[in-house]
Design an enzyme around this catalytic site. Structure first.
Site, PDB file in Angstrom:
ATOM      1  N   SER A 180       2.929  30.642  36.166  1.00 42.14           N
ATOM      2  CA  SER A 180       3.294  32.025  36.504  1.00 42.14           C
ATOM      3  C   SER A 180       2.130  32.731  37.177  1.00 42.14           C
ATOM      4  O   SER A 180       2.322  33.523  38.102  1.00 42.14           O
ATOM      5  CB  SER A 180       3.679  32.805  35.240  1.00 42.14           C
ATOM      6  OG  SER A 180       4.862  32.307  34.698  1.00 42.14           O
ATOM      7  N   LYS A 199      -1.461  45.200  30.168  1.00 42.47           N
ATOM      8  CA  LYS A 199      -1.117  44.666  31.496  1.00 42.47           C
ATOM      9  C   LYS A 199       0.220  45.217  32.004  1.00 42.47           C
ATOM     10  O   LYS A 199       1.180  45.308  31.243  1.00 42.47           O
ATOM     11  CB  LYS A 199      -1.012  43.137  31.413  1.00 42.47           C
ATOM     12  CG  LYS A 199      -2.352  42.445  31.474  1.00 42.47           C
ATOM     13  CD  LYS A 199      -2.155  40.955  31.728  1.00 42.47           C
ATOM     14  CE  LYS A 199      -2.920  40.120  30.731  1.00 42.47           C
ATOM     15  NZ  LYS A 199      -2.404  38.789  30.510  1.00 42.47           N
ATOM     16  N   HIS A 238       9.473  26.846  33.197  1.00 37.60           N
ATOM     17  CA  HIS A 238      10.065  27.436  31.986  1.00 37.60           C
ATOM     18  C   HIS A 238      11.541  27.026  31.848  1.00 37.60           C
ATOM     19  O   HIS A 238      11.991  26.678  30.755  1.00 37.60           O
ATOM     20  CB  HIS A 238      10.008  28.971  32.037  1.00 37.60           C
ATOM     21  CG  HIS A 238       8.633  29.552  32.087  1.00 37.60           C
ATOM     22  ND1 HIS A 238       8.275  30.543  32.955  1.00 37.60           N
ATOM     23  CD2 HIS A 238       7.513  29.274  31.364  1.00 37.60           C
ATOM     24  CE1 HIS A 238       7.004  30.868  32.769  1.00 37.60           C
ATOM     25  NE2 HIS A 238       6.516  30.106  31.811  1.00 37.60           N
ATOM     26  N   ARG A 297       1.666  21.073  30.084  1.00 34.67           N
ATOM     27  CA  ARG A 297       1.542  20.614  31.465  1.00 34.67           C
ATOM     28  C   ARG A 297       0.427  19.605  31.655  1.00 34.67           C
ATOM     29  O   ARG A 297       0.514  18.718  32.467  1.00 34.67           O
ATOM     30  CB  ARG A 297       1.275  21.806  32.394  1.00 34.67           C
ATOM     31  CG  ARG A 297       2.501  22.625  32.657  1.00 34.67           C
ATOM     32  CD  ARG A 297       2.140  23.971  33.228  1.00 34.67           C
ATOM     33  NE  ARG A 297       1.511  24.806  32.210  1.00 34.67           N
ATOM     34  CZ  ARG A 297       1.275  26.105  32.356  1.00 34.67           C
ATOM     35  NH1 ARG A 297       1.585  26.697  33.480  1.00 34.67           N
ATOM     36  NH2 ARG A 297       0.736  26.799  31.380  1.00 34.67           N
TER      37      ARG A 297
HETATM   38  P1  ADP Z   1       1.626  31.956  28.116  1.00 31.48           P
HETATM   39  O1  ADP Z   1       1.540  33.373  28.508  1.00 31.48           O
HETATM   40  O2  ADP Z   1       1.566  31.668  26.646  1.00 31.48           O
HETATM   41  O3  ADP Z   1       0.782  31.009  28.957  1.00 31.48           O
HETATM   42  P2  ADP Z   1       3.830  31.269  29.752  1.00 31.48           P
HETATM   43  O4  ADP Z   1       4.880  32.266  29.971  1.00 31.48           O
HETATM   44  O5  ADP Z   1       2.953  30.939  30.909  1.00 31.48           O
HETATM   45  O6  ADP Z   1       3.084  31.632  28.437  1.00 31.48           O
HETATM   46  O7  ADP Z   1       4.487  29.927  29.270  1.00 31.48           O
HETATM   47  C1  ADP Z   1       5.255  29.853  28.098  1.00 31.48           C
HETATM   48  C2  ADP Z   1       5.336  28.427  27.666  1.00 31.48           C
HETATM   49  O8  ADP Z   1       5.847  27.645  28.727  1.00 31.48           O
HETATM   50  C3  ADP Z   1       4.011  27.800  27.284  1.00 31.48           C
HETATM   51  O9  ADP Z   1       4.244  26.857  26.265  1.00 31.48           O
HETATM   52  C4  ADP Z   1       3.597  27.096  28.552  1.00 31.48           C
HETATM   53  O10 ADP Z   1       2.751  26.001  28.298  1.00 31.48           O
HETATM   54  C5  ADP Z   1       4.940  26.625  29.051  1.00 31.48           C
HETATM   55  N1  ADP Z   1       4.961  26.422  30.490  1.00 31.48           N
HETATM   56  C6  ADP Z   1       4.558  27.266  31.460  1.00 31.48           C
HETATM   57  N2  ADP Z   1       4.718  26.733  32.668  1.00 31.48           N
HETATM   58  C7  ADP Z   1       5.248  25.485  32.474  1.00 31.48           C
HETATM   59  C8  ADP Z   1       5.621  24.397  33.336  1.00 31.48           C
HETATM   60  N3  ADP Z   1       5.472  24.479  34.632  1.00 31.48           N
HETATM   61  N4  ADP Z   1       6.141  23.300  32.761  1.00 31.48           N
HETATM   62  C9  ADP Z   1       6.270  23.210  31.416  1.00 31.48           C
HETATM   63  N5  ADP Z   1       5.913  24.175  30.546  1.00 31.48           N
HETATM   64  C10 ADP Z   1       5.414  25.295  31.066  1.00 31.48           C
END
Ligand code: ADP
Length: 158
Positions: free
Chosen positions: A133, A41, A17, A95
């Site tokens: 995450s 959640k 992120h 990703r």
């Molecule tokens: P969601 O709950 O929508 O999956 P996340 O909090 O996991 O949201 O992620 C928010 C954004 O960040 C999404 O666009 C996700 O694809 C991107 N993202 C998450 N992890 C990574 C990473 N390791 N590298 C690049 N983008 C990421």
């Protein structure tokens, strides 16, 4: 003024992120990071903690670049949040192919609902493209070391 909205759960914020946020700062004058809050959640970190961590990690760089940064929480339809914030851009990280399949479909539906809002995809950096995450939470629940995957402020808050 170019305003970008970067939505996600950020529970916890990962180095993936942080990479996407830092790279999106050059695209906008104002970046709104929108933390989705689920009614069902229980999160690892509260909204206030996630906001403080994002400010600690990104605030100084945003200020240096002259970009306004704001962290908000949301529960509404994403295009409505973008409209409320005056955002022209929704920023998402990609990703892998699985992310692409999901994001492409969602983007098409969002564009049908709000054709004035463009979704911009940033391809994950190779160093952080494997991080999620969900897996970080699983490692943490089994008392594993998450330090290679998250920024310092997350470790400090555990
Ligand atoms: P969601 O709950 O929508 O999956 P996340 O909090 O996991 O949201 O992620 C928010 C954004 O960040 C999404 O666009 C996700 O694809 C991107 N993202 C998450 N992890 C990574 C990473 N390791 N590298 C690049 N983008 C990421």
């Amino acid at each position: 003024m170019r305003i970008g909205l970067y939505p996600g759960s950020f529970d916890p914020i990962t180095n993936g992120h942080i990479d996407i946020i830092k790279r999106s700062l050059v695209l906008v004058d104002r970046l709104v990071i929108a933390i989705g809050i689920s009614a069902t959640k229980t999160p690892l970190f509260s909204f206030e903690q996630r906001e403080a961590m994002l400010q600690a990690e990104i605030g100084p760089l945003a200020e240096k670049l002259g970009v306004e940064m704001q962290v908000i929480s949301f529960q509404d339809l994403l295009v409505n949040v973008a409209r409320d914030q005056g955002a022209q851009l929704i920023i998402r990280g990609l990703r892998n192919g699985e992310d692409f399949e999901y994001e492409a479909q969602m983007t098409a539906m969002n564009r049908t609902m709000a054709s004035e809002i463009e979704t911009v995809f940033l391809s994950a950096s190779p160093e952080t493209a494997h991080i999620s995450s969900t897996l970080v939470r699983q490692i943490l629940s089994m008392k594993g070391d998450i330090s290679p995957f998250v920024p310092k402020s997350v470790l400090d808050n555990l």
